[in-house]
Write a protein that holds these residues in place. Sequence first.
Motif, PDB file in Angstrom:
ATOM      1  N   GLU A  70       0.827  -1.199   0.000  1.00  0.00           N
ATOM      2  CA  GLU A  70       0.000   0.000   0.000  1.00  0.00           C
ATOM      3  C   GLU A  70       0.868   1.258   0.000  1.00  0.00           C
ATOM      4  O   GLU A  70       0.557   2.238  -0.697  1.00  0.00           O
ATOM      5  CB  GLU A  70      -0.914  -0.001   1.225  1.00  0.00           C
ATOM      6  N   GLU A  71       1.950   1.219   0.763  1.00  0.00           N
ATOM      7  CA  GLU A  71       2.857   2.367   0.789  1.00  0.00           C
ATOM      8  C   GLU A  71       3.509   2.582  -0.579  1.00  0.00           C
ATOM      9  O   GLU A  71       3.661   3.718  -1.040  1.00  0.00           O
ATOM     10  CB  GLU A  71       3.933   2.166   1.856  1.00  0.00           C
ATOM     11  N   ILE A  72       3.884   1.467  -1.212  1.00  0.00           N
ATOM     12  CA  ILE A  72       4.494   1.571  -2.545  1.00  0.00           C
ATOM     13  C   ILE A  72       3.499   2.154  -3.547  1.00  0.00           C
ATOM     14  O   ILE A  72       3.849   2.988  -4.395  1.00  0.00           O
ATOM     15  CB  ILE A  72       4.976   0.184  -3.008  1.00  0.00           C
ATOM     16  N   LEU A  73       2.234   1.701  -3.450  1.00  0.00           N
ATOM     17  CA  LEU A  73       1.205   2.217  -4.357  1.00  0.00           C
ATOM     18  C   LEU A  73       1.013   3.725  -4.172  1.00  0.00           C
ATOM     19  O   LEU A  73       0.844   4.467  -5.149  1.00  0.00           O
ATOM     20  CB  LEU A  73      -0.122   1.487  -4.110  1.00  0.00           C
ATOM     21  N   LYS A  74       1.051   4.173  -2.920  1.00  0.00           N
ATOM     22  CA  LYS A  74       0.916   5.610  -2.650  1.00  0.00           C
ATOM     23  C   LYS A  74       2.085   6.378  -3.267  1.00  0.00           C
ATOM     24  O   LYS A  74       1.907   7.453  -3.849  1.00  0.00           O
ATOM     25  CB  LYS A  74       0.854   5.855  -1.143  1.00  0.00           C
ATOM     26  N   GLU A  75       3.282   5.824  -3.106  1.00  0.00           N
ATOM     27  CA  GLU A  75       4.463   6.475  -3.674  1.00  0.00           C
ATOM     28  C   GLU A  75       4.383   6.534  -5.201  1.00  0.00           C
ATOM     29  O   GLU A  75       4.778   7.524  -5.821  1.00  0.00           O
ATOM     30  CB  GLU A  75       5.728   5.727  -3.255  1.00  0.00           C
ATOM     31  N   LEU A  76       3.858   5.462  -5.794  1.00  0.00           N
ATOM     32  CA  LEU A  76       3.704   5.446  -7.250  1.00  0.00           C
ATOM     33  C   LEU A  76       2.711   6.507  -7.722  1.00  0.00           C
ATOM     34  O   LEU A  76       2.923   7.177  -8.736  1.00  0.00           O
ATOM     35  CB  LEU A  76       3.249   4.053  -7.706  1.00  0.00           C
ATOM     36  N   GLU A  77       1.602   6.630  -6.970  1.00  0.00           N
ATOM     37  CA  GLU A  77       0.595   7.630  -7.326  1.00  0.00           C
ATOM     38  C   GLU A  77       1.183   9.036  -7.222  1.00  0.00           C
ATOM     39  O   GLU A  77       0.949   9.893  -8.084  1.00  0.00           O
ATOM     40  CB  GLU A  77      -0.619   7.495  -6.406  1.00  0.00           C
ATOM     41  N   ALA A  92       6.132   4.969 -17.277  1.00  0.00           N
ATOM     42  CA  ALA A  92       4.802   5.106 -16.682  1.00  0.00           C
ATOM     43  C   ALA A  92       3.981   3.843 -16.901  1.00  0.00           C
ATOM     44  O   ALA A  92       3.264   3.397 -16.001  1.00  0.00           O
ATOM     45  CB  ALA A  92       4.084   6.314 -17.286  1.00  0.00           C
ATOM     46  N   GLU A  93       4.093   3.269 -18.097  1.00  0.00           N
ATOM     47  CA  GLU A  93       3.359   2.037 -18.386  1.00  0.00           C
ATOM     48  C   GLU A  93       3.858   0.896 -17.517  1.00  0.00           C
ATOM     49  O   GLU A  93       3.071   0.073 -17.022  1.00  0.00           O
ATOM     50  CB  GLU A  93       3.519   1.672 -19.875  1.00  0.00           C
ATOM     51  N   GLU A  94       5.184   0.848 -17.316  1.00  0.00           N
ATOM     52  CA  GLU A  94       5.761  -0.202 -16.481  1.00  0.00           C
ATOM     53  C   GLU A  94       5.297  -0.054 -15.036  1.00  0.00           C
ATOM     54  O   GLU A  94       4.967  -1.038 -14.363  1.00  0.00           O
ATOM     55  CB  GLU A  94       7.298  -0.128 -16.543  1.00  0.00           C
ATOM     56  N   ILE A  95       5.257   1.193 -14.559  1.00  0.00           N
ATOM     57  CA  ILE A  95       4.789   1.461 -13.195  1.00  0.00           C
ATOM     58  C   ILE A  95       3.330   1.050 -13.044  1.00  0.00           C
ATOM     59  O   ILE A  95       2.927   0.465 -12.036  1.00  0.00           O
ATOM     60  CB  ILE A  95       4.970   2.954 -12.837  1.00  0.00           C
ATOM     61  N   GLU A  96       2.528   1.365 -14.084  1.00  0.00           N
ATOM     62  CA  GLU A  96       1.109   1.012 -14.038  1.00  0.00           C
ATOM     63  C   GLU A  96       0.930  -0.498 -13.985  1.00  0.00           C
ATOM     64  O   GLU A  96       0.093  -1.019 -13.233  1.00  0.00           O
ATOM     65  CB  GLU A  96       0.403   1.582 -15.273  1.00  0.00           C
ATOM     66  N   LYS A  97       1.745  -1.221 -14.767  1.00  0.00           N
ATOM     67  CA  LYS A  97       1.666  -2.689 -14.760  1.00  0.00           C
ATOM     68  C   LYS A  97       2.024  -3.243 -13.387  1.00  0.00           C
ATOM     69  O   LYS A  97       1.377  -4.150 -12.870  1.00  0.00           O
ATOM     70  CB  LYS A  97       2.610  -3.266 -15.815  1.00  0.00           C
ATOM     71  N   LEU A  98       3.086  -2.673 -12.796  1.00  0.00           N
ATOM     72  CA  LEU A  98       3.507  -3.135 -11.467  1.00  0.00           C
ATOM     73  C   LEU A  98       2.437  -2.825 -10.415  1.00  0.00           C
ATOM     74  O   LEU A  98       2.195  -3.617  -9.501  1.00  0.00           O
ATOM     75  CB  LEU A  98       4.834  -2.478 -11.081  1.00  0.00           C
ATOM     76  N   ILE A 100      -0.806  -2.640 -10.912  1.00  0.00           N
ATOM     77  CA  ILE A 100      -1.887  -3.610 -11.094  1.00  0.00           C
ATOM     78  C   ILE A 100      -1.497  -4.958 -10.516  1.00  0.00           C
ATOM     79  O   ILE A 100      -2.294  -5.627  -9.848  1.00  0.00           O
ATOM     80  CB  ILE A 100      -2.239  -3.743 -12.593  1.00  0.00           C
ATOM     81  N   ALA A 101      -0.233  -5.364 -10.761  1.00  0.00           N
ATOM     82  CA  ALA A 101       0.237  -6.657 -10.250  1.00  0.00           C
ATOM     83  C   ALA A 101       0.213  -6.684  -8.727  1.00  0.00           C
ATOM     84  O   ALA A 101      -0.182  -7.680  -8.105  1.00  0.00           O
ATOM     85  CB  ALA A 101       1.655  -6.938 -10.753  1.00  0.00           C
ATOM     86  N   ILE A 102       0.616  -5.569  -8.095  1.00  0.00           N
ATOM     87  CA  ILE A 102       0.618  -5.496  -6.628  1.00  0.00           C
ATOM     88  C   ILE A 102      -0.803  -5.561  -6.085  1.00  0.00           C
ATOM     89  O   ILE A 102      -1.075  -6.234  -5.078  1.00  0.00           O
ATOM     90  CB  ILE A 102       1.321  -4.215  -6.160  1.00  0.00           C
TER      91      ILE A 102
END
Length: 206
Positions: A70-77, A92-98, A100-102
């Motif tokens: 969850e913390e990683i997702l917040k950092e990505l956002e 950005a596409e790679e981050i979005e894929k990661l 979704i995977a998380i």
Amino acid sequence: MNKVSVKIQGSEYQMTGEKSIETMKKIAEYVDSEMSTIAEANSRLSVSAVSILTALNIADILFECSEENEEILKELEELKNNPSNVVSNESAEEIEKLSIAIKEKDKEIESLNSNLEEKDSEIEELESKMKELMDLVESKKKEILELKNNPVSQEEIVDEKVKELELKLEEANNKIKVAEQIASEFQNTSYELQLENTELKNKINK
């Protein structure tokens, strides 16, 4: 599909899966090591109790992974929404894929934790029945002792009681094995998810 025989707490189990044989062996060694640590800390614990505590420890690790995700997702956002950070379309596409995977892994962890709670409940029920059986065994032992001390008793009656006890003990041992196998299977699944989450985090950090 790979298949390998592993040993956990002296008992052999057959593991099958898409993972390599070496990876499955490492998973089994991890579970066995966790169970040994708990068993050594308290030698009075039953095998089922050790299995439950091991499962709880692994579940705790899964919860920690979920919180980290969850913390990683917040950092990505924040990274995607912060205009000062220039990110290429490909990144950005790679981050979005990661991301979704998380999220998918979080759902799997949540489902696994739910199933783990159900299995813990089943194991507790089995332990309760096991205690009832052991109490019954003790009662039968006393009856046999009384029969042996009674000169009027017949050998046939004693033999029948002994056979009855042996059947009860066999049934109890079978139920323990089932409980151990259930806990082991869920521990294997939990550890695999933990490994996959770690790989995802490493990709993001790169």
